[in-house]
Scaffold this motif. Sequence first.
Motif, short mmCIF file in Angstrom:
data_model
loop_
_atom_site.label_atom_id
_atom_site.label_comp_id
_atom_site.label_asym_id
_atom_site.label_seq_id
_atom_site.Cartn_x
_atom_site.Cartn_y
_atom_site.Cartn_z
N ARG A 1 0.86 -1.19 0.00
CA ARG A 1 0.00 0.00 0.00
C ARG A 1 0.89 1.24 0.00
O ARG A 1 2.00 1.20 0.53
CB ARG A 1 -0.86 0.07 1.27
N TYR A 2 0.38 2.29 -0.56
CA TYR A 2 1.07 3.59 -0.50
C TYR A 2 0.16 4.61 0.16
O TYR A 2 -1.05 4.64 -0.11
CB TYR A 2 1.35 4.13 -1.89
N GLN A 3 0.74 5.44 1.00
CA GLN A 3 0.08 6.68 1.41
C GLN A 3 0.77 7.78 0.62
O GLN A 3 1.99 7.83 0.61
CB GLN A 3 0.30 6.96 2.91
N VAL A 4 0.00 8.61 -0.02
CA VAL A 4 0.61 9.63 -0.87
C VAL A 4 0.08 11.01 -0.51
O VAL A 4 -1.14 11.24 -0.53
CB VAL A 4 0.30 9.36 -2.36
N LEU A 5 0.99 11.89 -0.16
CA LEU A 5 0.64 13.30 -0.02
C LEU A 5 1.21 13.95 -1.27
O LEU A 5 2.35 14.40 -1.27
CB LEU A 5 1.31 13.90 1.22
N GLY A 6 0.43 13.91 -2.32
CA GLY A 6 1.01 14.40 -3.56
C GLY A 6 0.01 14.49 -4.68
O GLY A 6 -1.19 14.35 -4.49
#
Length: 146
Positions: free
Chosen positions: A73-78
């Motif tokens: 999984r990825y958490q992305v602030l972008g």
Amino acid sequence: MNHEQITDPAATAGLQDMLASSGYSEKAINYYIQKPYMGSISDADQVSDMTGSCGDTMSIYLKLDGDIITDARYQVLGCAGAISAAMAAVDLIKGKTMDYARNLNDGDVFKVLEEIPEKKHHCIQLAVKTLHKALDEYENANGNGN
Ligand code: FES
């Protein structure tokens, strides 16, 4: 059929049009809207993060069974490019070996996305670099089994 991420179709259509006119393929847009692998894994075997030169940040969560990446999984602030690239990267590595993931490059992710704006190609690099950092950190912490 439990789809939690149904959003207002009118809003989604507007967003799709915007993304399509800025150069995202339908496939990349779907990754961005559906975000199939966005989030965290509570019992992840490795969590690593990276901030790109643009200031956007990603965290990756890997679940491993021996040498196999069973989940990610990825958490992305972008940006939209970062999110779609991260989601495509998970589709490429899920069920594959760590070695396979280590050899993954920006071009592989781009092929899955089909098209994203030229100035967003560095967002693919951020997704791939974050993955490679996680693999390195896991190996450093757990020893290289080879
Ligand atoms: Fe920073 Fe896309 S603009 S990752």
